[in-house]
Design a protein around this motif. Structure first.
Motif, mmCIF file in Angstrom:
data_model
loop_
_atom_site.group_PDB
_atom_site.id
_atom_site.type_symbol
_atom_site.label_atom_id
_atom_site.label_comp_id
_atom_site.label_asym_id
_atom_site.label_seq_id
_atom_site.Cartn_x
_atom_site.Cartn_y
_atom_site.Cartn_z
ATOM 1 N N GLY A 154 0.835 -1.197 0.000
ATOM 2 C CA GLY A 154 0.000 0.000 0.000
ATOM 3 C C GLY A 154 0.862 1.236 0.000
ATOM 4 N N ASP A 155 1.655 1.369 -1.069
ATOM 5 C CA ASP A 155 2.646 2.443 -1.152
ATOM 6 C C ASP A 155 1.979 3.764 -1.520
ATOM 7 O OD1 ASP A 155 4.258 0.126 -1.011
ATOM 8 O OD2 ASP A 155 4.231 -0.008 -3.200
ATOM 9 N N VAL B 63 2.656 4.199 4.940
ATOM 10 C CA VAL B 63 2.353 4.933 6.179
ATOM 11 C C VAL B 63 1.626 3.995 7.132
ATOM 12 C CG1 VAL B 63 1.182 6.919 7.183
ATOM 13 C CG2 VAL B 63 2.237 7.115 4.918
ATOM 14 N N ALA B 64 2.225 3.747 8.280
ATOM 15 C CA ALA B 64 1.658 2.859 9.298
ATOM 16 C C ALA B 64 1.551 3.616 10.609
ATOM 17 C CB ALA B 64 2.534 1.613 9.472
ATOM 18 N N ASP B 65 0.358 3.659 11.168
ATOM 19 C CA ASP B 65 0.120 4.390 12.425
ATOM 20 C C ASP B 65 0.610 5.830 12.328
ATOM 21 O OD1 ASP B 65 -1.005 2.104 13.599
ATOM 22 O OD2 ASP B 65 0.965 1.403 14.278
ATOM 23 N N GLN C 146 16.513 0.518 12.064
ATOM 24 C CA GLN C 146 16.644 0.476 10.600
ATOM 25 C C GLN C 146 15.445 1.090 9.881
ATOM 26 O OE1 GLN C 146 14.685 -1.682 8.474
ATOM 27 N NE2 GLN C 146 13.475 -2.305 10.224
ATOM 28 N N TYR C 147 14.243 0.988 10.450
ATOM 29 C CA TYR C 147 13.057 1.513 9.761
ATOM 30 C C TYR C 147 13.009 3.042 9.754
ATOM 31 C CZ TYR C 147 10.875 2.358 14.354
ATOM 32 O OH TYR C 147 10.588 2.811 15.626
ATOM 33 N N THR D 269 15.648 -2.796 16.034
ATOM 34 C CA THR D 269 14.374 -2.635 16.714
ATOM 35 C C THR D 269 13.236 -2.640 15.691
ATOM 36 O OG1 THR D 269 15.471 -1.259 18.378
ATOM 37 C CG2 THR D 269 13.055 -1.217 18.323
ATOM 38 N N PRO D 270 12.236 -3.525 15.838
ATOM 39 C CA PRO D 270 11.152 -3.582 14.849
ATOM 40 C C PRO D 270 10.163 -2.445 15.029
ATOM 41 C CG PRO D 270 10.744 -5.169 16.586
ATOM 42 C CD PRO D 270 12.091 -4.564 16.880
ATOM 43 N N PHE D 271 9.375 -2.187 13.989
ATOM 44 C CA PHE D 271 8.301 -1.206 14.054
ATOM 45 C C PHE D 271 7.004 -1.965 14.283
ATOM 46 C CE2 PHE D 271 4.852 1.272 12.201
ATOM 47 C CZ PHE D 271 5.079 2.541 12.723
ATOM 48 N N GLY D 272 6.488 -1.892 15.490
ATOM 49 C CA GLY D 272 5.248 -2.588 15.818
ATOM 50 C C GLY D 272 5.352 -4.066 15.517
#
Length: 323
Positions: free
Chosen positions: A25-26, A57-59, A98-99, A127-130
């Protein structure tokens, strides 16, 4: 997988292909100067350079695949599966997940020299994003003065000069550059017959330049192909000529549905190709089913806003009927 490249005419251009079997969903996303960037380990940044690029776009947070900032620095992350090894969080270090690396770098750096200084102090962590796992990536970072490649492996964080101005996927960047030696004899000119003086050769066709250039979809072959096409490209300096030529450069590694099966009935395709005029902040792109070039100009948005400007990509084919 993916391929990124740089190109210089009157202006500096930066872009990439994103090759995958599906889209997250870019959107083309402009992050204005006052959008609060809440870094995982480095606190909140309320003022930074504006940037534009393709992101999921996430959160409310832009997870950029590629972007350029208002100062003309471009950056793209490409898959580096099996080789990317991130560092552990350390007290007293600038720990960056990294994100968030792309906004971290582009938000602060006005040129490649400043990028190098920033990376020298950075600790890149996984560290992950969510619920998203940490993506295994390496990055190309560039401006009009040149390009570098950033890789984090079991040997630590490495910053390499990138004279080719190109990046694909595995193997690690020094091996990609070394394998270009296999193509040192390539030329855009009609080939000379050097096989043997004992055998008579006749050219059976014109247009036989680049004889021996690899044509498969592996990352090593794509690296060699785009490096050759880019370094031998000729275009005018106008915006239309430059943008057109850039899309032709990355078009040399376009992936068609059906040619690269990654699972039963699933195929990698070139979901989008981007070309950003980094000098002017204009993001051009095409999608798999829309070959007409579309554009978003970051300077036509409110760069002093606190909210993202998001534009859904045009994905349906646009055909100009002449009669």
């Amino acid at each position: 997988m993916c391929t990124a490249a740089t190109y210089q005419t009157k202006d500096f251009y930066f872009g990439r292909t994103l090759d995958y079997e599906f889209s997250y969903g870019d959107e083309i996303v402009v992050t204005p100067r006052k959008f609060p960037l809440d870094f995982c380990h480095m606190g909140k940044c309320d003022a930074h350079y504006g940037m534009i690029g393709m992101a999921h776009v996430a959160d409310g947070y832009p997870l950029y695949y590629d972007a350029v900032n208002e100062k003309g620095v471009g950056m793209a992350g490409l898959n580096f599966v099996g080789n990317a090894v991130y560092q552990k969080v350390e007290e007293g270090r600038e720990n960056v997940a990294q994100y968030e690396l792309i906004p971290w770098v582009l938000g602060q750096c006005a040129n490649l020299q400043e990028v190098r200084k920033l990376l020298a102090k950075m600790n890149l962590v996984g560290t992950p994003f969510g619920d998203f796992p940490a993506a295994q990536l390496h990055w190309i970072i560039a401006d009009a003065s040149g390009a570098i490649t950033l890789e984090c492996t079991k040997d630590g964080l490495q910053v390499y000069d990138n004279p080719a101005g190109v990046l694909t996927n595995n193997p690690p960047f020094p091996m990609q550059m070394f394998q270009l030696n296999n193509y040192a004899g390539l030329s855009p000119k009609q080939p000379e017959h050097r096989f043997s003086g004992q055998i008579p050769f006749t050219s059976y066709s014109r247009g036989m330049g680049a004889m021996g250039l690899p044509g498969d979809l592996s990352s090593e072959s794509r690296f060699a192909r785009v490096a050759f096409v880019k370094c031998n490209s000729v275009s005018g300096d106008s915006e239309k000529e430059s943008v057109s030529q850039f899309f032709h450069i990355l078009g040399s590694v376009d992936q068609q549905r059906g040619c690269c099966e990654v699972a039963e009935g699933k195929y990698e395709i070139t979901i989008y190709t981007s070309c950003c005029n980094a000098s002017k902040g204009i993001y051009y792109y095409t999608t798999y089913d829309n070959h007409q070039i579309s554009a978003v100009d970051m300077h036509r948005t409110d760069l002093d806003s606190k909210t993202l400007s998001c534009y859904k990509p045009v994905t349906e084919e646009q055909i100009f009927c002449q009669n």
